[in-house]
Design a protein around this motif. Structure first.
Motif, mmCIF file in Angstrom:
data_model
loop_
_atom_site.group_PDB
_atom_site.id
_atom_site.type_symbol
_atom_site.label_atom_id
_atom_site.label_comp_id
_atom_site.label_asym_id
_atom_site.label_seq_id
_atom_site.Cartn_x
_atom_site.Cartn_y
_atom_site.Cartn_z
ATOM 1 N N LEU A 148 11.110 1.010 -29.596
ATOM 2 C CA LEU A 148 10.608 2.210 -30.262
ATOM 3 C C LEU A 148 11.670 2.783 -31.175
ATOM 4 O O LEU A 148 12.827 2.946 -30.795
ATOM 5 C CB LEU A 148 10.199 3.252 -29.219
ATOM 6 N N GLY A 149 11.273 3.102 -32.391
ATOM 7 C CA GLY A 149 12.193 3.694 -33.347
ATOM 8 C C GLY A 149 11.433 4.408 -34.437
ATOM 9 O O GLY A 149 10.386 5.007 -34.185
ATOM 10 N N SER A 150 11.916 4.317 -35.659
ATOM 11 C CA SER A 150 11.260 5.002 -36.772
ATOM 12 C C SER A 150 11.508 4.229 -38.055
ATOM 13 O O SER A 150 12.456 3.442 -38.160
ATOM 14 C CB SER A 150 11.763 6.439 -36.912
ATOM 15 N N TYR A 151 10.646 4.474 -39.034
ATOM 16 C CA TYR A 151 10.823 3.911 -40.367
ATOM 17 C C TYR A 151 11.637 4.890 -41.215
ATOM 18 O O TYR A 151 11.519 6.109 -41.072
ATOM 19 C CB TYR A 151 9.476 3.684 -41.052
ATOM 20 N N VAL A 202 11.337 10.294 -42.647
ATOM 21 C CA VAL A 202 11.260 9.566 -41.377
ATOM 22 C C VAL A 202 9.804 9.416 -40.970
ATOM 23 O O VAL A 202 9.036 10.388 -41.003
ATOM 24 C CB VAL A 202 12.049 10.306 -40.270
ATOM 25 N N VAL A 203 9.424 8.193 -40.620
ATOM 26 C CA VAL A 203 8.096 7.931 -40.048
ATOM 27 C C VAL A 203 8.331 7.633 -38.571
ATOM 28 O O VAL A 203 8.791 6.551 -38.219
ATOM 29 C CB VAL A 203 7.405 6.743 -40.738
ATOM 30 N N PRO A 204 8.057 8.599 -37.688
ATOM 31 C CA PRO A 204 8.467 8.451 -36.285
ATOM 32 C C PRO A 204 7.561 7.514 -35.492
ATOM 33 O O PRO A 204 6.453 7.166 -35.912
ATOM 34 C CB PRO A 204 8.354 9.886 -35.752
ATOM 35 N N ALA A 205 8.085 7.126 -34.337
ATOM 36 C CA ALA A 205 7.328 6.380 -33.325
ATOM 37 C C ALA A 205 6.751 5.071 -33.853
ATOM 38 O O ALA A 205 5.567 4.812 -33.734
ATOM 39 C CB ALA A 205 6.223 7.258 -32.734
ATOM 40 N N ARG A 206 7.617 4.259 -34.450
ATOM 41 C CA ARG A 206 7.211 2.936 -34.900
ATOM 42 C C ARG A 206 7.937 1.883 -34.071
ATOM 43 O O ARG A 206 9.150 1.955 -33.872
ATOM 44 C CB ARG A 206 7.512 2.731 -36.379
ATOM 45 N N VAL A 207 7.184 0.908 -33.594
ATOM 46 C CA VAL A 207 7.734 -0.137 -32.728
ATOM 47 C C VAL A 207 8.065 -1.362 -33.564
ATOM 48 O O VAL A 207 7.252 -1.829 -34.367
ATOM 49 C CB VAL A 207 6.744 -0.508 -31.612
ATOM 50 N N HIS A 208 9.275 -1.883 -33.349
ATOM 51 C CA HIS A 208 9.696 -3.110 -34.030
ATOM 52 C C HIS A 208 10.318 -4.032 -32.992
ATOM 53 O O HIS A 208 11.276 -3.662 -32.312
ATOM 54 C CB HIS A 208 10.703 -2.780 -35.135
#
Length: 223
Positions: free
Chosen positions: A93-96, A83-89
């Motif tokens: 806000l979510g995760s990869y 999990v790559v946290p704190a990613r915005v799409h």
């Protein structure tokens, strides 16, 4: 020739005009070069997929594989994704979700997609042999992490890079491809699949349309 044209004032004006023309031409060629570079990169991305192992090898720069559409076949090394946290799409806000595919040529980090904040952050990876198709891109850097110095729990990485993946999985750094694959399709289709990410969202060629650069070239030519 009138003598007034040879006065310091007129000479300075002529020099200024010539300099302005040269600058406008240079700016125009610069914008045209940016447009051509963007178009060439897009043409590269549009090429038919080839086997990843034919273009790159683990532990080395991507070289000809950078931004190319590739295919790879293997099995995921773990049942759960990294999990790559704190990613915005798209403003959310979510995760990869990242899986590591073990192929006969080496291990390939695969960005499988994005999960919103309400989704299960772990994610179950397909079992058995899978074939993936996507684009290889260079690794991220700590500047891509929301908090590079965060003390993350097991199963999470701050950014997608060989060192981060090796530390999280125990895989030898020299057995990892230098970069990661932005997943486009996967066979067989898994039951669990995060939202696919467009390559242009992960690795934009430019943050403006190439046509904008072409229009700038035209404007500078007019000037």
């Amino acid at each position: 020739m009138p003598l007034t044209l040879l006065t310091p004032r007129w000479i300075a004006l002529h020099v200024t005009m010539v300099a302005a023309v040269v600058i406008f031409l240079a700016l125009g060629w610069w914008q045209l070069g940016v447009y051509r570079d963007s178009a060439a990169r897009q043409d590269l991305r549009d090429l038919a997929p080839v086997e990843l192992a034919d273009l790159a090898a683990p532990g080395r720069d991507l070289g000809a594989a950078a931004e190319r559409a590739v295919t790879a076949t293997g099995t995921y090394t773990s049942a759960a994704s990294l999990v790559v946290p704190a990613r915005v799409h798209e403003g959310v806000l979510g995760s990869y979700s990242v899986g590591v595919l073990h192929t006969s040529a080496g291990h390939v980090p695969v960005l499988r997609g994005w999960l919103d904040g309400a989704a299960d952050p772990g994610g179950v990876l397909p079992s058995g042999q899978v074939s993936v198709t996507g684009h290889m891109v260079p690794p991220e850097t700590n500047r891509d992490a929301t908090d590079p110095d965060a003390d993350l729990p097991a199963g999470q990485i701050g950014f997608i890079a060989p060192e981060q993946v090796a530390d999280a999985t125990g895989i030898d750094l020299n057995d990892l491809f230098y970069g990661y694959l932005v997943l486009g399709s996967e066979e067989p289709r898994p039951e669990f699949a995060p939202e696919r990410l467009e390559l242009s969202a992960v690795e934009p060629i430019r943050h403006v349309s190439p046509l904008q650069n072409l229009s700038y070239w035209a404007v500078w030519r007019v000037f």
